[in-house]
Design an enzyme around this catalytic site. Structure first.
Site, mmCIF file in Angstrom:
data_model
loop_
_atom_site.group_PDB
_atom_site.id
_atom_site.type_symbol
_atom_site.label_atom_id
_atom_site.label_comp_id
_atom_site.label_asym_id
_atom_site.label_seq_id
_atom_site.Cartn_x
_atom_site.Cartn_y
_atom_site.Cartn_z
ATOM 1 N N ARG A 236 1.600 -16.490 -21.004
ATOM 2 C CA ARG A 236 0.641 -17.568 -20.800
ATOM 3 C C ARG A 236 0.762 -18.531 -21.979
ATOM 4 N NH1 ARG A 236 0.317 -16.556 -16.227
ATOM 5 N NH2 ARG A 236 -1.476 -15.923 -14.996
ATOM 6 N N HIS A 284 6.190 -23.247 -15.380
ATOM 7 C CA HIS A 284 5.405 -22.085 -14.926
ATOM 8 C C HIS A 284 5.854 -21.612 -13.539
ATOM 9 C CE1 HIS A 284 1.328 -19.812 -15.218
ATOM 10 N NE2 HIS A 284 2.216 -19.119 -14.523
HETATM 11 P P1 NDP Z 1 0.352 -5.489 -17.373
HETATM 12 O O1 NDP Z 1 -1.111 -5.453 -17.453
HETATM 13 O O2 NDP Z 1 1.052 -4.542 -16.451
HETATM 14 O O3 NDP Z 1 0.992 -5.264 -18.837
HETATM 15 C C1 NDP Z 1 0.468 -5.853 -19.979
HETATM 16 C C2 NDP Z 1 1.159 -5.269 -21.197
HETATM 17 O O4 NDP Z 1 0.688 -5.964 -22.364
HETATM 18 C C3 NDP Z 1 0.838 -3.783 -21.405
HETATM 19 O O5 NDP Z 1 1.965 -3.099 -21.903
HETATM 20 C C4 NDP Z 1 -0.264 -3.830 -22.467
HETATM 21 O O6 NDP Z 1 -0.347 -2.670 -23.273
HETATM 22 C C5 NDP Z 1 0.216 -5.000 -23.302
HETATM 23 N N1 NDP Z 1 -0.893 -5.550 -24.096
HETATM 24 C C6 NDP Z 1 -2.049 -6.094 -23.675
HETATM 25 N N2 NDP Z 1 -2.834 -6.444 -24.714
HETATM 26 C C7 NDP Z 1 -2.137 -6.095 -25.829
HETATM 27 C C8 NDP Z 1 -2.409 -6.171 -27.218
HETATM 28 N N3 NDP Z 1 -3.565 -6.671 -27.679
HETATM 29 N N4 NDP Z 1 -1.467 -5.709 -28.071
HETATM 30 C C9 NDP Z 1 -0.314 -5.183 -27.630
HETATM 31 N N5 NDP Z 1 0.014 -5.072 -26.312
HETATM 32 C C10 NDP Z 1 -0.893 -5.532 -25.429
HETATM 33 O O7 NDP Z 1 0.758 -6.987 -17.033
HETATM 34 P P2 NDP Z 1 2.065 -7.530 -16.278
HETATM 35 O O8 NDP Z 1 3.255 -6.949 -16.922
HETATM 36 O O9 NDP Z 1 1.918 -7.381 -14.815
HETATM 37 O O10 NDP Z 1 1.944 -9.107 -16.581
HETATM 38 C C11 NDP Z 1 1.912 -9.605 -17.905
HETATM 39 C C12 NDP Z 1 1.533 -11.085 -17.895
HETATM 40 O O11 NDP Z 1 2.606 -11.887 -17.407
HETATM 41 C C13 NDP Z 1 0.364 -11.491 -16.995
HETATM 42 O O12 NDP Z 1 -0.874 -11.181 -17.590
HETATM 43 C C14 NDP Z 1 0.576 -12.976 -16.829
HETATM 44 O O13 NDP Z 1 -0.122 -13.674 -17.838
HETATM 45 C C15 NDP Z 1 2.077 -13.158 -17.026
HETATM 46 N N6 NDP Z 1 2.732 -13.614 -15.808
HETATM 47 C C16 NDP Z 1 3.395 -14.835 -15.828
HETATM 48 C C17 NDP Z 1 4.063 -15.280 -14.723
HETATM 49 C C18 NDP Z 1 4.851 -16.538 -14.770
HETATM 50 O O14 NDP Z 1 5.338 -16.995 -13.723
HETATM 51 N N7 NDP Z 1 5.056 -17.135 -15.926
HETATM 52 C C19 NDP Z 1 4.071 -14.506 -13.474
HETATM 53 C C20 NDP Z 1 3.374 -13.259 -13.555
HETATM 54 C C21 NDP Z 1 2.722 -12.841 -14.678
HETATM 55 P P3 NDP Z 1 -0.707 -1.218 -22.627
HETATM 56 O O15 NDP Z 1 0.584 -0.773 -21.957
HETATM 57 O O16 NDP Z 1 -1.048 -0.392 -23.785
HETATM 58 O O17 NDP Z 1 -1.821 -1.463 -21.651
HETATM 59 C C1 OXD Z 2 0.812 -14.882 -12.395
HETATM 60 C C2 OXD Z 2 1.452 -16.170 -12.543
HETATM 61 O O1 OXD Z 2 0.002 -14.522 -13.221
HETATM 62 O O2 OXD Z 2 2.025 -16.675 -11.586
HETATM 63 O O3 OXD Z 2 1.135 -14.189 -11.419
HETATM 64 O O4 OXD Z 2 1.454 -16.734 -13.639
#
Ligand code: NDP
Ligand code: OXD
Length: 321
Positions: A236, A284
């Site tokens: 993000r 994005h």
């Molecule tokens: P998940 O919830 O599956 O994974 C999030 C990961 O981030 C986990 O490993 C979590 O740790 C880690 N995390 C969260 N907070 C912290 C912190 N404070 N310190 C260290 N690690 C942290 O999310 P997804 O993988 O499904 O998606 C990730 C992000 O990708 C979404 O939230 C979205 O913002 C972005 N996204 C962007 C898209 C785009 O087109 N650009 C499309 C889809 C998603 P833990 O394993 O310990 O929970």
């Molecule tokens: C999502 C995105 O969060 O598209 O899925 O950014």
């Protein structure tokens, strides 16, 4: 018995996010249930049991007294978490193979682009310059993935199979075959020190806002064949300090950046990112949500929920993701 209605609220995004397109997909998979495309549909708010949403405006979901579940039509829920009036019902996010595969394509594409010196080679082509530079093996490069969740884990695995040395950083401890796993603030510096290409796939929460700043970039490894480290952010825009990225690119702290997300979207026309020679910019769309896949995913979850089964991929509101 009539089924509770599903309210569809879709604001903004690529043409994939056309509200009419989502409505026709939901009509196909929600047999016997009315799908109300808001804000235009006329309806009684009390009839709405489910909401499927993308970037709803704050307060838009508070009007349904009988809401049972909110389905976010993307993976990231930061826009919803910012809504103080969000009803206290389960919030389900997207975690499906289709979206994951798209993000892995984006990450692999951009890691390879920097590893194979594509920005330099394209510039040489434009200038008709035959100037090969030495090439190195994937094994010479350490990729570090911030966020080892649904998306980060899959990208890590594919990059590992391509031969990169891959590590990941998460909030809680993880064990993944072939991936060096770090977690928590205490291990962040060690993770950064070994990283040449940093990939950010974190969710945006109060803990992660502006985590990608100068202090963090200065800890990245500077002794790889790349010279200066590279950052790739597809999480993000709020995760990055944009002024720091620009300054770090200009003073050599960073050698390049691939950015898919920005503090303000659409990216304003006067943003320096548009023309910066070291920035590879995408609007994005690293991993777009597919209406066919996601409407089925939501319909299946509703069917299971109404039979008394558990919802999947429910957001932990305390953690914020
Ligand atoms: P998940 O919830 O599956 O994974 C999030 C990961 O981030 C986990 O490993 C979590 O740790 C880690 N995390 C969260 N907070 C912290 C912190 N404070 N310190 C260290 N690690 C942290 O999310 P997804 O993988 O499904 O998606 C990730 C992000 O990708 C979404 O939230 C979205 O913002 C972005 N996204 C962007 C898209 C785009 O087109 N650009 C499309 C889809 C998603 P833990 O394993 O310990 O929970
Ligand atoms: C999502 C995105 O969060 O598209 O899925 O950014």
């Amino acid at each position: 018995m009539t089924k509770g209605a599903l309210a569809l609220l879709v604001h903004g995004g690529t043409d994939n996010w056309s509200p009419q397109r989502w409505k026709s997909r939901f009509d196909d998979v929600c047999e016997g249930r009315s799908v109300l495309l808001l804000p235009d549909a006329s309806f009684d708010p009390a009839d709405v049991h489910y909401a499927a949403v993308w970037k709803p405006h704050p307060g838009e979901l508070a009007v349904f007294p009988n809401l049972r579940v909110i389905f976010n039509l993307g993976a990231g829920v930061d826009a919803l978490m910012a809504d103080r009036s969000l009803p206290d019902v389960p919030l389900v996010r997207v975690a499906v193979g289709d979206l994951t595969a798209r993000m892995t394509e984006y990450v692999v594409l951009h890691v390879l682009m920097h590893h194979r010196q594509e920005p330099y080679l394209r510039e040489s082509q434009r200038e008709k310059r035959w100037a090969p530079k030495s090439q190195w093996a994937a094994g010479a490069i350490s990729v570090g993935i911030m966020g080892l969740g649904t998306l980060g884990t899959d990208a890590a695995d594919v990059l590992r199979r391509l031969g990169f040395r891959v590590a990941g950083w998460s909030r809680s401890p993880r064990t993944i075959d072939g991936i060096e796993c770090f977690h928590g603030e205490a291990q962040l510096e060690a993770f950064l020190r070994r990283t040449d290409i940093l990939v950010c796939l974190l969710p945006l929460t109060p803990q992660t806002r502006h985590i990608l700043d100068r202090g963090l970039f200065e800890k990245l490894n500077r002794t790889s064949p790349l010279g200066a480290p590279v950052v790739i952010n597809a999480g993000r825009g709020g995760l990055q300090n944009e002024a720091d990225i620009l300054q770090c690119l200009d003073d050599g702290t960073l050698g390049g950046a691939s950015l898919d997300v920005y503090a303000t979207e659409p990216l304003p026309a006067d943003s320096p990112f548009w023309t910066h020679p070291k920035v590879v910019l995408t609007p994005h769309n690293a991993a777009d949500t597919d209406p066919d896949e996601i409407s089925k995913y939501v319909a299946q979850q509703i069917a299971r929920f109404e039979e008394g089964g558990a919802l999947e991929n429910v957001v932990d509101r305390k953690r914020g993701y």
